[in-house]
Design a protein around this motif. Sequence first.
Motif, mmCIF file in Angstrom:
data_model
loop_
_atom_site.group_PDB
_atom_site.id
_atom_site.type_symbol
_atom_site.label_atom_id
_atom_site.label_comp_id
_atom_site.label_asym_id
_atom_site.label_seq_id
_atom_site.Cartn_x
_atom_site.Cartn_y
_atom_site.Cartn_z
ATOM 1 N N ALA A 102 0.944 20.329 -5.060
ATOM 2 C CA ALA A 102 -0.334 20.382 -4.347
ATOM 3 C C ALA A 102 -1.228 19.218 -4.771
ATOM 4 O O ALA A 102 -1.871 18.573 -3.935
ATOM 5 N N LEU A 103 -1.250 18.948 -6.064
ATOM 6 C CA LEU A 103 -2.071 17.851 -6.564
ATOM 7 C C LEU A 103 -1.558 16.508 -6.056
ATOM 8 O O LEU A 103 -2.350 15.631 -5.696
ATOM 9 N N ALA A 104 -0.233 16.333 -6.014
ATOM 10 C CA ALA A 104 0.348 15.063 -5.562
ATOM 11 C C ALA A 104 -0.069 14.741 -4.126
ATOM 12 O O ALA A 104 -0.310 13.579 -3.796
ATOM 13 N N ARG A 105 -0.151 15.769 -3.290
ATOM 14 C CA ARG A 105 -0.573 15.539 -1.900
ATOM 15 C C ARG A 105 -1.991 14.972 -1.851
ATOM 16 O O ARG A 105 -2.275 14.050 -1.081
ATOM 17 N N ILE A 106 -2.880 15.527 -2.685
ATOM 18 C CA ILE A 106 -4.269 15.060 -2.694
ATOM 19 C C ILE A 106 -4.366 13.663 -3.308
ATOM 20 O O ILE A 106 -5.135 12.810 -2.839
ATOM 21 N N ARG A 137 0.837 -1.204 0.000
ATOM 22 C CA ARG A 137 0.000 0.000 0.000
ATOM 23 C C ARG A 137 0.872 1.254 0.000
ATOM 24 O O ARG A 137 0.659 2.175 -0.793
ATOM 25 N N ALA A 138 1.887 1.289 0.859
ATOM 26 C CA ALA A 138 2.781 2.447 0.919
ATOM 27 C C ALA A 138 3.569 2.601 -0.380
ATOM 28 O O ALA A 138 3.796 3.723 -0.850
ATOM 29 N N VAL A 139 3.974 1.479 -0.961
ATOM 30 C CA VAL A 139 4.718 1.515 -2.224
ATOM 31 C C VAL A 139 3.865 2.135 -3.327
ATOM 32 O O VAL A 139 4.330 2.995 -4.092
ATOM 33 N N LEU A 140 2.609 1.717 -3.412
ATOM 34 C CA LEU A 140 1.723 2.230 -4.455
ATOM 35 C C LEU A 140 1.408 3.706 -4.233
ATOM 36 O O LEU A 140 1.326 4.481 -5.195
ATOM 37 N N VAL A 141 1.226 4.103 -2.992
ATOM 38 C CA VAL A 141 0.962 5.509 -2.686
ATOM 39 C C VAL A 141 2.157 6.374 -3.087
ATOM 40 O O VAL A 141 2.010 7.423 -3.712
ATOM 41 N N ASP A 142 3.365 5.915 -2.734
ATOM 42 C CA ASP A 142 4.569 6.671 -3.091
ATOM 43 C C ASP A 142 4.759 6.742 -4.602
ATOM 44 O O ASP A 142 5.142 7.783 -5.148
ATOM 45 N N ARG A 143 4.492 5.623 -5.292
ATOM 46 C CA ARG A 143 4.653 5.614 -6.748
ATOM 47 C C ARG A 143 3.628 6.539 -7.415
ATOM 48 O O ARG A 143 3.932 7.178 -8.425
ATOM 49 N N ALA A 144 2.440 6.618 -6.834
ATOM 50 C CA ALA A 144 1.422 7.528 -7.366
ATOM 51 C C ALA A 144 1.902 8.968 -7.270
ATOM 52 O O ALA A 144 1.745 9.755 -8.214
ATOM 53 N N GLU A 145 2.518 9.310 -6.137
ATOM 54 C CA GLU A 145 3.057 10.657 -5.979
ATOM 55 C C GLU A 145 4.142 10.927 -7.018
ATOM 56 O O GLU A 145 4.159 11.988 -7.654
ATOM 57 N N GLN A 146 5.040 9.979 -7.210
ATOM 58 C CA GLN A 146 6.111 10.146 -8.194
ATOM 59 C C GLN A 146 5.541 10.333 -9.595
ATOM 60 O O GLN A 146 6.062 11.114 -10.389
ATOM 61 N N SER A 147 4.472 9.598 -9.897
ATOM 62 C CA SER A 147 3.858 9.682 -11.222
ATOM 63 C C SER A 147 3.298 11.080 -11.475
ATOM 64 O O SER A 147 3.439 11.623 -12.578
ATOM 65 N N ILE A 148 2.692 11.674 -10.460
ATOM 66 C CA ILE A 148 2.124 13.010 -10.615
ATOM 67 C C ILE A 148 3.235 14.060 -10.752
ATOM 68 O O ILE A 148 3.137 15.003 -11.539
ATOM 69 N N LYS A 182 -2.080 11.352 -3.202
ATOM 70 C CA LYS A 182 -1.602 10.391 -2.205
ATOM 71 C C LYS A 182 -2.714 10.025 -1.225
ATOM 72 O O LYS A 182 -2.904 8.845 -0.901
ATOM 73 N N LEU A 183 -3.459 11.030 -0.770
ATOM 74 C CA LEU A 183 -4.575 10.762 0.148
ATOM 75 C C LEU A 183 -5.641 9.911 -0.525
ATOM 76 O O LEU A 183 -6.218 9.012 0.071
ATOM 77 N N SER A 184 -5.894 10.218 -1.803
ATOM 78 C CA SER A 184 -6.932 9.491 -2.544
ATOM 79 C C SER A 184 -6.549 8.025 -2.747
ATOM 80 O O SER A 184 -7.369 7.131 -2.534
ATOM 81 N N ILE A 185 -5.297 7.773 -3.151
ATOM 82 C CA ILE A 185 -4.854 6.406 -3.377
ATOM 83 C C ILE A 185 -4.829 5.630 -2.064
ATOM 84 O O ILE A 185 -5.231 4.449 -2.008
ATOM 85 N N ALA A 186 -4.379 6.277 -1.002
ATOM 86 C CA ALA A 186 -4.377 5.617 0.315
ATOM 87 C C ALA A 186 -5.810 5.228 0.713
ATOM 88 O O ALA A 186 -6.040 4.136 1.266
ATOM 89 N N ALA A 187 -6.780 6.090 0.417
ATOM 90 C CA ALA A 187 -8.183 5.783 0.742
ATOM 91 C C ALA A 187 -8.703 4.629 -0.110
ATOM 92 O O ALA A 187 -9.412 3.740 0.386
ATOM 93 N N ILE A 188 -8.355 4.644 -1.401
ATOM 94 C CA ILE A 188 -8.794 3.558 -2.293
ATOM 95 C C ILE A 188 -8.255 2.212 -1.814
ATOM 96 O O ILE A 188 -8.921 1.177 -1.928
ATOM 97 N N LEU A 189 -7.043 2.221 -1.266
ATOM 98 C CA LEU A 189 -6.388 0.977 -0.833
ATOM 99 C C LEU A 189 -6.637 0.663 0.640
ATOM 100 O O LEU A 189 -6.033 -0.255 1.182
ATOM 101 N N HIS A 190 -7.527 1.423 1.282
ATOM 102 C CA HIS A 190 -7.781 1.221 2.709
ATOM 103 C C HIS A 190 -8.545 -0.093 2.922
ATOM 104 O O HIS A 190 -9.499 -0.353 2.197
#
Length: 201
Positions: free
Chosen positions: A187-191, A91-102, A193-201
Amino acid sequence: MANVEHLDFSEKPRTLARRRQVLEAAAQCFRRHGFHACSMAQISAEAGMSVGHIYRYFTSKEAIIAAIVREDVDRVLCKMAEFPTDAPDLRAVLVDRAEQSILSEADSEQVALMIEIRAEAARNPGIAELVREADVRMAEPLRRLITAAVGRDLDTVDLDARVEMFHLIFQGFAMRQAIDPDMDRHALARIVKLSIAAILH
């Protein structure tokens, strides 16, 4: 089913090179003129080969688009394969990769081409089927990643909704950056990250 042509790596290097030449020329023409307005003659001029020669490698414009879409899907699947489903904290790996992608700079020409293909899908049932088939190919490995990250089996409706949210976030981001390349990515990357973390909750 759509007639999807793709590169056969058992073919001779010269044939592969010629097909690559056509694909790159077609992609440039589609970005410049749009798929619907682009003619085989324009692709021929861009590729520096006759229309008849192009038809030796692709039977139609739709077949060229099919090859382009397939290559894009293969690229995404290769990226997905990099994620180990048995990682201690996937979960943390995917959240971090999502941030990098943005935060990373996307290939603007590739984004423009994918937007053009999806726009044509709204008008052309054959292209729409190709895009749907691409989504199906990408959905299955994404389902496996989400299930592994959540750490439990999800019912089909819930899992499919989470897959769709991934598509909405990243395909939507690609469209938005084409419209507003100066957006505040941090700013978008922060949001996101929260969104992906919620999807994977």
